[in-house]
Design a protein around this motif. Structure first.
Motif, PDB file in Angstrom:
ATOM      1  N   VAL A 209       0.848  -1.192   0.000  1.00  0.00           N
ATOM      2  CA  VAL A 209       0.000   0.000   0.000  1.00  0.00           C
ATOM      3  C   VAL A 209       0.883   1.242   0.000  1.00  0.00           C
ATOM      4  O   VAL A 209       1.887   1.302   0.707  1.00  0.00           O
ATOM      5  N   VAL A 210       0.494   2.231  -0.813  1.00  0.00           N
ATOM      6  CA  VAL A 210       1.101   3.563  -0.778  1.00  0.00           C
ATOM      7  C   VAL A 210       0.005   4.548  -0.407  1.00  0.00           C
ATOM      8  O   VAL A 210      -1.022   4.626  -1.089  1.00  0.00           O
ATOM      9  N   ASN A 211       0.211   5.275   0.676  1.00  0.00           N
ATOM     10  CA  ASN A 211      -0.793   6.226   1.166  1.00  0.00           C
ATOM     11  C   ASN A 211      -0.191   7.628   1.160  1.00  0.00           C
ATOM     12  O   ASN A 211       0.777   7.900   1.874  1.00  0.00           O
ATOM     13  N   VAL A 212      -0.750   8.515   0.319  1.00  0.00           N
ATOM     14  CA  VAL A 212      -0.317   9.907   0.252  1.00  0.00           C
ATOM     15  C   VAL A 212      -1.207  10.722   1.181  1.00  0.00           C
ATOM     16  O   VAL A 212      -2.418  10.815   0.965  1.00  0.00           O
ATOM     17  N   ILE A 213      -0.610  11.282   2.211  1.00  0.00           N
ATOM     18  CA  ILE A 213      -1.377  11.970   3.252  1.00  0.00           C
ATOM     19  C   ILE A 213      -1.355  13.468   2.984  1.00  0.00           C
ATOM     20  O   ILE A 213      -0.292  14.083   2.884  1.00  0.00           O
ATOM     21  N   ARG A 214      -2.544  14.038   2.850  1.00  0.00           N
ATOM     22  CA  ARG A 214      -2.686  15.466   2.571  1.00  0.00           C
ATOM     23  C   ARG A 214      -3.496  16.196   3.631  1.00  0.00           C
ATOM     24  O   ARG A 214      -3.419  17.404   3.756  1.00  0.00           O
ATOM     25  N   ASN A 215      -4.354  15.475   4.362  1.00  0.00           N
ATOM     26  CA  ASN A 215      -5.241  16.106   5.338  1.00  0.00           C
ATOM     27  C   ASN A 215      -6.275  16.981   4.642  1.00  0.00           C
ATOM     28  O   ASN A 215      -6.573  18.093   5.096  1.00  0.00           O
ATOM     29  N   ASP A 216      -6.838  16.475   3.509  1.00  0.00           N
ATOM     30  CA  ASP A 216      -7.855  17.245   2.781  1.00  0.00           C
ATOM     31  C   ASP A 216      -9.026  17.615   3.681  1.00  0.00           C
ATOM     32  O   ASP A 216      -9.582  18.708   3.573  1.00  0.00           O
ATOM     33  N   ILE A 217      -9.452  16.661   4.518  1.00  0.00           N
ATOM     34  CA  ILE A 217     -10.450  16.958   5.543  1.00  0.00           C
ATOM     35  C   ILE A 217      -9.682  17.139   6.850  1.00  0.00           C
ATOM     36  O   ILE A 217      -9.188  16.170   7.422  1.00  0.00           O
ATOM     37  N   ALA A 241       7.369  23.698 -11.529  1.00  0.00           N
ATOM     38  CA  ALA A 241       6.211  23.285 -10.741  1.00  0.00           C
ATOM     39  C   ALA A 241       6.111  24.176  -9.515  1.00  0.00           C
ATOM     40  O   ALA A 241       7.126  24.635  -8.969  1.00  0.00           O
ATOM     41  N   GLY A 242       4.885  24.422  -9.096  1.00  0.00           N
ATOM     42  CA  GLY A 242       4.654  25.205  -7.895  1.00  0.00           C
ATOM     43  C   GLY A 242       3.362  24.794  -7.234  1.00  0.00           C
ATOM     44  O   GLY A 242       2.403  24.411  -7.918  1.00  0.00           O
ATOM     45  N   GLY A 243       3.343  24.826  -5.911  1.00  0.00           N
ATOM     46  CA  GLY A 243       2.142  24.429  -5.187  1.00  0.00           C
ATOM     47  C   GLY A 243       2.062  25.098  -3.837  1.00  0.00           C
ATOM     48  O   GLY A 243       3.083  25.507  -3.263  1.00  0.00           O
ATOM     49  N   ALA A 244       0.851  25.236  -3.321  1.00  0.00           N
ATOM     50  CA  ALA A 244       0.634  25.861  -2.021  1.00  0.00           C
ATOM     51  C   ALA A 244      -0.513  25.178  -1.306  1.00  0.00           C
ATOM     52  O   ALA A 244      -1.482  24.730  -1.933  1.00  0.00           O
ATOM     53  N   THR A 245      -0.404  25.085   0.014  1.00  0.00           N
ATOM     54  CA  THR A 245      -1.489  24.609   0.869  1.00  0.00           C
ATOM     55  C   THR A 245      -1.701  25.612   1.992  1.00  0.00           C
ATOM     56  O   THR A 245      -0.738  26.222   2.479  1.00  0.00           O
ATOM     57  N   VAL A 246      -2.951  25.775   2.392  1.00  0.00           N
ATOM     58  CA  VAL A 246      -3.299  26.702   3.470  1.00  0.00           C
ATOM     59  C   VAL A 246      -4.340  26.047   4.357  1.00  0.00           C
ATOM     60  O   VAL A 246      -5.309  25.456   3.859  1.00  0.00           O
ATOM     61  N   GLU A 247      -4.153  26.128   5.671  1.00  0.00           N
ATOM     62  CA  GLU A 247      -5.156  25.716   6.652  1.00  0.00           C
ATOM     63  C   GLU A 247      -5.481  26.908   7.530  1.00  0.00           C
ATOM     64  O   GLU A 247      -4.587  27.660   7.928  1.00  0.00           O
ATOM     65  N   ALA A 248      -6.777  27.050   7.842  1.00  0.00           N
ATOM     66  CA  ALA A 248      -7.196  28.236   8.586  1.00  0.00           C
ATOM     67  C   ALA A 248      -8.386  27.910   9.471  1.00  0.00           C
ATOM     68  O   ALA A 248      -9.253  27.116   9.090  1.00  0.00           O
ATOM     69  N   LEU A 253     -15.017  26.085  12.370  1.00  0.00           N
ATOM     70  CA  LEU A 253     -14.557  25.194  11.304  1.00  0.00           C
ATOM     71  C   LEU A 253     -13.047  25.242  11.140  1.00  0.00           C
ATOM     72  O   LEU A 253     -12.391  26.238  11.458  1.00  0.00           O
ATOM     73  N   ALA A 254     -12.507  24.167  10.579  1.00  0.00           N
ATOM     74  CA  ALA A 254     -11.128  24.121  10.103  1.00  0.00           C
ATOM     75  C   ALA A 254     -11.191  23.939   8.597  1.00  0.00           C
ATOM     76  O   ALA A 254     -11.829  23.000   8.105  1.00  0.00           O
ATOM     77  N   LEU A 255     -10.558  24.842   7.839  1.00  0.00           N
ATOM     78  CA  LEU A 255     -10.602  24.802   6.389  1.00  0.00           C
ATOM     79  C   LEU A 255      -9.209  24.562   5.825  1.00  0.00           C
ATOM     80  O   LEU A 255      -8.210  25.005   6.399  1.00  0.00           O
ATOM     81  N   SER A 285      -7.638  21.438  -4.452  1.00  0.00           N
ATOM     82  CA  SER A 285      -8.628  20.845  -3.550  1.00  0.00           C
ATOM     83  C   SER A 285      -9.080  21.881  -2.542  1.00  0.00           C
ATOM     84  O   SER A 285      -8.407  22.887  -2.296  1.00  0.00           O
ATOM     85  N   PHE A 286     -10.262  21.613  -1.976  1.00  0.00           N
ATOM     86  CA  PHE A 286     -10.789  22.427  -0.880  1.00  0.00           C
ATOM     87  C   PHE A 286     -11.554  21.510   0.058  1.00  0.00           C
ATOM     88  O   PHE A 286     -12.344  20.669  -0.386  1.00  0.00           O
ATOM     89  N   GLY A 287     -11.290  21.649   1.344  1.00  0.00           N
ATOM     90  CA  GLY A 287     -11.978  20.820   2.325  1.00  0.00           C
ATOM     91  C   GLY A 287     -12.185  21.554   3.628  1.00  0.00           C
ATOM     92  O   GLY A 287     -11.523  22.554   3.916  1.00  0.00           O
ATOM     93  N   GLY A 288     -13.103  21.047   4.400  1.00  0.00           N
ATOM     94  CA  GLY A 288     -13.372  21.651   5.693  1.00  0.00           C
ATOM     95  C   GLY A 288     -13.947  20.642   6.658  1.00  0.00           C
ATOM     96  O   GLY A 288     -14.475  19.594   6.256  1.00  0.00           O
ATOM     97  N   SER A 289     -13.834  20.953   7.925  1.00  0.00           N
ATOM     98  CA  SER A 289     -14.388  20.069   8.948  1.00  0.00           C
ATOM     99  C   SER A 289     -14.860  20.881  10.142  1.00  0.00           C
ATOM    100  O   SER A 289     -14.333  21.950  10.448  1.00  0.00           O
ATOM    101  N   TRP A 290     -15.872  20.348  10.767  1.00  0.00           N
ATOM    102  CA  TRP A 290     -16.379  20.849  12.043  1.00  0.00           C
ATOM    103  C   TRP A 290     -15.950  19.840  13.087  1.00  0.00           C
ATOM    104  O   TRP A 290     -16.162  18.634  12.930  1.00  0.00           O
ATOM    105  N   LEU A 291     -15.301  20.344  14.155  1.00  0.00           N
ATOM    106  CA  LEU A 291     -14.724  19.459  15.151  1.00  0.00           C
ATOM    107  C   LEU A 291     -15.332  19.730  16.528  1.00  0.00           C
ATOM    108  O   LEU A 291     -14.726  20.384  17.381  1.00  0.00           O
ATOM    109  N   PRO A 292     -16.559  19.245  16.748  1.00  0.00           N
ATOM    110  CA  PRO A 292     -17.147  19.374  18.084  1.00  0.00           C
ATOM    111  C   PRO A 292     -16.424  18.463  19.072  1.00  0.00           C
ATOM    112  O   PRO A 292     -15.571  17.648  18.690  1.00  0.00           O
ATOM    113  N   ALA A 293     -16.778  18.558  20.331  1.00  0.00           N
ATOM    114  CA  ALA A 293     -16.106  17.754  21.349  1.00  0.00           C
ATOM    115  C   ALA A 293     -16.307  16.264  21.122  1.00  0.00           C
ATOM    116  O   ALA A 293     -15.470  15.453  21.527  1.00  0.00           O
ATOM    117  N   TRP A 294     -17.381  15.875  20.431  1.00  0.00           N
ATOM    118  CA  TRP A 294     -17.673  14.444  20.263  1.00  0.00           C
ATOM    119  C   TRP A 294     -17.061  13.832  19.006  1.00  0.00           C
ATOM    120  O   TRP A 294     -17.200  12.639  18.759  1.00  0.00           O
TER     121      TRP A 294
END
Length: 755
Positions: A209-217, A241-248, A253-255, A285-294
């Motif tokens: 297995v090859v797993n590329v980890i990006r944390n899209d969510i 080549a050029g690329g950028a990632t941003v988390e905010a 929410l975490a985007l 890509s674009f992703g987001g998550s809601w992280l409640p306590a549960w």
């Protein structure tokens, strides 16, 4: 009375320089909460209930830090954590092959993980090129865009390519001209498990297995905006080549967002340019998550678009079976993903429930370039829709000093392939699999055991029920009846780890693997000119059944890192495209015809055995010797005939300096002659050798770089060269190697900034 929750915060710094470490991973156990440190190395956990906790801090290039914390009601605790630099060693935390994050010492199979500085140094134009130095891994090169993975001599869908733990939904596994549709430039970490790994991901993964980890969510919510920008220039193909990632954090929410571009011209070899090897890539890509306590609720969308060439000639000589003008491939992949995690006790037994799903649309067009005045034509077109769903429940208990951890789940994977064009090479088809799995781990003192089982049921069909009929130039007629098929079988594994000491672990695993034939292996019936072949499927193929044994040892001290493994895998009814020695004449209206070799899918009992390993030793402070080696021997048991396209014995040695501000390396790769090739095929009184031997080679490389921090950002710039001496070399697993050599000297400049 309601308890009053407190706050736990801290700062993470380098022990030797007192500089803050942004991007370090901080986990608060047993809550499952985690986050990355900000630009000043700080982290904060709010609303922490009173109780006992353990803080775990990890950062690539540093020894992990663990610390117990007792939180009282309404208390605020601030920690100062200094990490000790550790120049040797793998990333301490991996997620592939398990249902939770764990250290590399806890994984039940041989594993390699690339992240941080090591990933930055080894970045290539594709995922397979980036992983070339991983023990047991080989790249099947048919041009920069058509590079495919092989692990322990197994390719195709026996190597499962994942992105954040889910299938990519492209067609890399079908033929040699189909590349892996993932961009390495923006990857956070790449993990490679070697050996059968179908328990969690599906029964097909006999090779690994090859797993590329990006944390899209996003799995954690950052305290502030963080990100990374990477650029790369390469001389061997005038590539940029050029690329950028941003988390905010945005409210609750975490985007996360990502964008990358890649453009390259034809690849240069020591004997001239290789036509039709240009490539362009757009990835976002674009992703987001809601992280409640549960737990977590998240979604993401990814778009990948590429156009690349597959060569047809080199210096005027036609590659056997290829299209004289080369082939242009245009491919687009769109992925939508959902994920829900409930991280609370359930029914008094389970403590975590996970559900994830994806839907992927993949379009693939192969355009044949004409040598006459006629316009180009669409030789092949594939439209594939695929999807998967997984439901997993997990439990953890610790009765009487034992640590019991386990999971069970259900999964579904479906694939609908529509083929078209003048010569698609395979028929349209559908395949669907439902599966149930369970595993249990038990640990007591220095011993840990894992027992797992999985049952898969697969249906595969084609709407075209006509017989497969092929007439060869040699006068032979090949006729095969077509039918729909169902497959059902069980797979399982038994593994053990023993901690000889805090630094050394030995392990073993026994496995039974199952792989059903693919749509292409059963229903192919035409030329695939980008793949240099005329493929004939076999509708009555049997399923592969593998029985494997792995033995391995791991060692991790401040100055020494070791992982070595030996294995054997007996695969009954192994499926491969056998070179038949026959040919067909492929004609095109408005173009010159060509003679194309015939490959036929067949079963044969086979045995794979070999070994691989890596040793890193810090001889003096910051000066590290790094050596890897890989060997696999694959044979058909009935006649002791070697299987085709098996990589030869390979070793890699490097001496590198890893200073806090400056670094550099000098390395070489040595590959032995590969003389174990299939026996000649007798046809009409003549012997046709389907695959000739390949000479070994030596490649030198070197590089220098610098790292520095300014205004809360971390910078890293690397100048390096592959194939320093511009040597002519040929990859034994390449379909073009009999005519065209591999790339020549490549000088690359890579710059990365993290904020």
């Amino acid at each position: 009375m309601q308890e009053t929750r407190g706050t736990l915060s801290g700062v993470v710094v380098d022990r030797t320089t007192d500089s803050p470490l942004p991007g370090a991973t901080v986990q608060l156990s047993p809550t499952g909460r985690g986050q990355a440190t900000d630009a000043e190395g700080r982290f904060t956990f709010r609303n922490v209930a009173p109780g006992a906790y353990e803080i775990e801090v990890r950062f690539v290039g540093y020894a992990p830090h663990r610390q117990s914390v007792e939180m009282a009601s309404d208390e605020t605790i601030t920690l100062a954590i200094d990490l000790r630099p550790q120049r040797v060693g793998l990333p301490d935390v991996v997620v592939t092959g398990a249902l939770r994050e764990r250290t590399t010492a806890e994984v039940y199979r041989p594993i390699t993980a690339l992240a941080g500085e090591e990933l930055h140094q080894q970045l290539g134009s594709s995922i397979p090129e980036t992983l070339q130095r991983v023990p047991g891994f080989a790249m099947q090169y048919n041009g920069p865009g058509a590079a495919r993975p092989s692990i322990r001599g197994m390719g195709g869908d026996r190597v499962l390519m994942l992105e954040d733990g889910q299938r990519t939904g492209d067609l890399y596994q079908t033929t040699a001209d189909h590349g892996v549709m993932m961009e390495p430039l923006t990857a956070e970490q790449i993990e490679v498990i070697r050996g059968p790994a179908g328990l969690l991901y599906g029964s097909q993964a006999l090779g690994g297995v090859v797993n590329v980890i990006r944390n899209d969510i996003p799995r954690t919510r950052p305290n502030e905006i963080t990100g990374m920008v990477t650029t790369q220039a390469t001389s061997v193909n005038d590539g940029l080549a050029g690329g950028a990632t941003v988390e905010a954090p945005v409210g609750p929410l975490a985007l996360r967002g990502e964008l990358s571009l890649r453009n390259a011209q034809d690849t240069r070899t020591p004997q001239g340019d290789l036509p039709s090897t240009d490539q362009t890539v757009l990835n976002g890509s674009f992703g987001g998550s809601w992280l409640p306590a549960w737990g977590l609720v998240g979604a993401s969308y990814r778009y990948y678009d590429t156009a690349y060439g597959v060569p047809g000639t080199f210096n005027g000589e036609l590659i056997p079976g290829a299209h004289p003008g080369g082939v242009d491939i245009e491919a687009t992949r769109e992925t939508g993903r959902l994920r829900i995690v409930y991280d609370r006790p359930l029914l008094g037994v389970f403590d975590r429930v996970e559900w994830d799903a994806n839907l992927i649309r993949y379009d693939h067009t192969e355009i044949e370039r004409r040598r006459t005045d006629a316009s180009d034509i669409i030789g092949t077109r594939f439209e594939q829709t695929s999807g998967e769903m997984n439901l997993t429940v997990r439990h953890t208990h610790a009765p009487h000093g034992l640590r019991l951890e386990g999971a069970m789940g259900l999964s579904w994977y479906g694939r609908d392939l529509e083929s078209g064009g003048v010569s698609p090479g395979t028929r349209s088809g559908r395949s669907g699999t439902v599966a149930a799995f369970a595993y249990e781990e038990v640990g007591y003192r220095a011993v840990r055991l894992q027992l797992g089982a999985r049952f898969d049921y697969t249906e595969t069909s084609t709407p075209d029920q006509r017989d497969i009929r092929v007439r060869t130039r040699e006068g032979e007629r090949i006729i095969k009846s077509v039918s729909n098929r169902t497959f059902a079988n069980a797979s399982g594994s038994l593994a053990a780890l023993y901690n000889v000491s805090d630094a050394w672990t030995v392990g073993t695993s026994l496995s039974r693997s199952f792989r059903s034939p693919s749509i292409e292996e059963m229903y192919s019936d035409g030329p695939h000119l980008a793949d240099f072949s005329f493929d004939i499927g076999t509708p009555d193929l049997k399923s592969e059944i593998g029985h494997g044994l792995d033995l391995f040892v791991r060692g991790n001290t401040p100055r020494l890192e070791v992982e070595a493994a030996a294995y054997v895998n007996r695969v009954n009814d192994y499926i491969f495209y056998a070179p038949t020695g026959l040919t067909v004449f492929v004609d095109r209206e408005g173009d010159l015809g060509r003679i194309t070799p015939v490959f036929e899918a067949e079963n044969a009992d086979a045995t794979f055995w070999g070994g691989e390993g890596r040793v890193q030793y810090e001889a003096v402070p910051n000066l590290i010797a790094d050596v890897t080696a890989s060997y696999v021997r694959a044979t058909r048991r009935a006649d002791d005939n070697p299987l085709p396209f098996i990589p030869p014995l390979t070793t890699d040695a490097e001496l590198r300096y890893d200073g806090a501000r400056f670094f550099g390396h000098l390395g070489m790769r040595w590959t032995a002659d590969q003389t174990r090739v299939p026996d000649p095929v007798q046809r009409g009184g003549t012997a046709e050798r389907p695959q000739p031997p390949t000479d070994g080679y030596v490649l030198w490389r070197g590089g220098v770089g610098a790292a520095f921090a300014t205004h809360g950002t971390q910078h890293r710039i690397t100048l390096q060269s592959q194939n320093l001496t511009d040597s002519t070399w040929r990859d034994h697993t390449s379909r073009i190697k009999d005519v065209a050599p591999q790339p020549g000297r490549n000088i690359s400049l890579t710059y990365r900034v993290q904020f």
